[in-house]
Design an enzyme around this catalytic site. Structure first.
Site, PDB file in Angstrom:
ATOM      1  N   LYS A  34       3.542   6.298  -1.619  1.00  0.00           N
ATOM      2  CA  LYS A  34       4.494   5.724  -0.665  1.00  0.00           C
ATOM      3  C   LYS A  34       4.140   6.120   0.760  1.00  0.00           C
ATOM      4  CE  LYS A  34       7.850   9.507  -1.089  1.00  0.00           C
ATOM      5  NZ  LYS A  34       9.263   9.863  -1.311  1.00  0.00           N
ATOM      6  N   TYR A 251       1.999  19.772  31.867  1.00  0.00           N
ATOM      7  CA  TYR A 251       3.384  19.421  32.147  1.00  0.00           C
ATOM      8  C   TYR A 251       4.288  20.646  32.029  1.00  0.00           C
ATOM      9  CZ  TYR A 251       2.334  14.407  31.879  1.00  0.00           C
ATOM     10  OH  TYR A 251       1.847  13.146  32.102  1.00  0.00           O
TER      11      TYR A 251
END
Length: 355
Positions: A34, A251
């Site tokens: 899956k 950042y």
């Protein structure tokens, strides 16, 4: 030159992990594919396991049809069952096995007219309290399935909630509830997910449904001497620079150099599936030697510490996870689980080895 970010998939490792699951569990094993085989490529993994796997398992019917349309003929178990009569019709036409975890799904089978019969897996809620029929209803619903001429066979199943926690008594309670609810009912049983295969002999019944262990990660988060990582997420350093003591990086300036620091800029970011939230210190391997991420992961790139790796520089290979850096270790640094990291890989070039 193309961007160097890539994911390599060792399909020989996948086959070896499946063989290990089958050897440990015994009986039959449905390889869970899956979510695009946990990010590894459902069709490619199914083809690699064709002729070896007893069956495949997917989440919903459309995932099963992707395998059928690619020519896979093995039995396919649909774990969420039917969402509507169109899913039941697909199961009839294409030989899909359907989980039945609520009465409405049983009524769909009972309403069928024409077409072939469908193998049903009756799912019993033994304690997860998510999907499954109540233990006290299991016998009555089994009898209705057995009386339905559109049901070709019945497998009894449950799903373990805490099998990845060896000291948790929940699994023992679930096994006892399942045994009581199914006592005297004929037919094969299925309990074990990956954690059940690896840690709970009482969960070893007729069928296992392993997922994450097939891709080389132990669901308990512990190192494994047997399981082989299938995915290797890698890239390269493409720029280097020095930071002076006291200079901040990236950042937010979350990393501040406390010594002269040589920084490698790597073509890999959170848009590729590498988690943004990992802190400085998260392990990576550069040219086969362990070092660390420093600074904040950005959308398209991240930065690594090359200070103690004098031979590394632009063109050096960086393993984000694989055989040297465990995906479980990166997941722990990110405060999540390996399943999520593997499923989230995208945008990178995909290379399949040993098909």
């Amino acid at each position: 030159m193309s961007r160097p970010a890539r994911a390599d998939f060792d399909l020989a490792a996948l086959r070896a992990n499946y063989a290990h699951a089958k050897a440990v569990h015994g009986g039959k094993v449905a390889a869970t594919l899956k979510a695009n085989a946990y990010g590894h490529g459902a069709v490619e993994c199914a083809r690699a396991l064709a002729g070896q796997a007893d069956a495949f398992a997917v989440a919903f019917a459309q995932e099963a049809m992707e395998l059928r349309e690619a020519g896979l003929t093995e039995p396919i178990l649909v774990l969420e069952g039917a969402f509507g009569m169109d899913d039941v019709a697909l199961a009839q036409r294409h030989g899909l096995w359907l989980v039945v975890h609520q009465e409405e799904q049983l009524r769909m089978l009972e309403s069928l007219r024409g077409g072939g019969a469908v193998h049903a897996w009756l799912k019993i809620d033994t304690g997860m309290h998510r999907a499954g029929v109540a233990p006290g209803q299991a016998r009555a619903l089994w009898q209705r399935l057995a009386a339905c001429d559109k049901v070709a066979g019945i497998t009894l199943m449950t799903h373990l909630a805490s099998a990845d926690e060896p000291g948790n008594p929940m699994t023992g309670r679930q096994l006892a509830v399942f045994a009581d609810a199914t006592q005297g009912l004929p037919g094969p049983r299925s309990i074990a997910n990956s954690a059940g295969v690896l840690g709970w002999k009482g969960a070893h019944q007729d069928w296992a449904r392993p997922g994450i262990m097939l891709y080389g990660a132990d669901p308990r988060g512990t190192p494994s001497d047997v399981l082989q990582p299938v995915m290797r997420l890698a890239s390269e350093v493409f720029v280097e620079r020095w930071l002076a003591p006291g200079e901040a990086l990236g950042y937010g300036g979350s990393f501040v150099a406390d010594r002269p620091t040589r920084v490698g800029l790597v073509a890999m970011g959170y848009a590729d599936g590498y988690p943004r939230v990992v802190p400085s210190g998260t392990p990576v391997a550069v040219d086969g030697r362990l070092t660390r991420i420093i600074g904040r992961v950005a959308m398209d790139m991240l930065t690594v510490d090359l200070t103690d790796l004098p031979e590394a520089g632009p063109g050096s290979e960086v393993e984000l996870w694989g055989s040297q850096v465990s995906v479980n270790d990166v997941a722990a640094a990110a405060g999540t689980i390996a399943y999520e990291l593997l499923c989230n890989v995208k945008r990178v070039r995909r290379v399949y080895l040993h098909p």
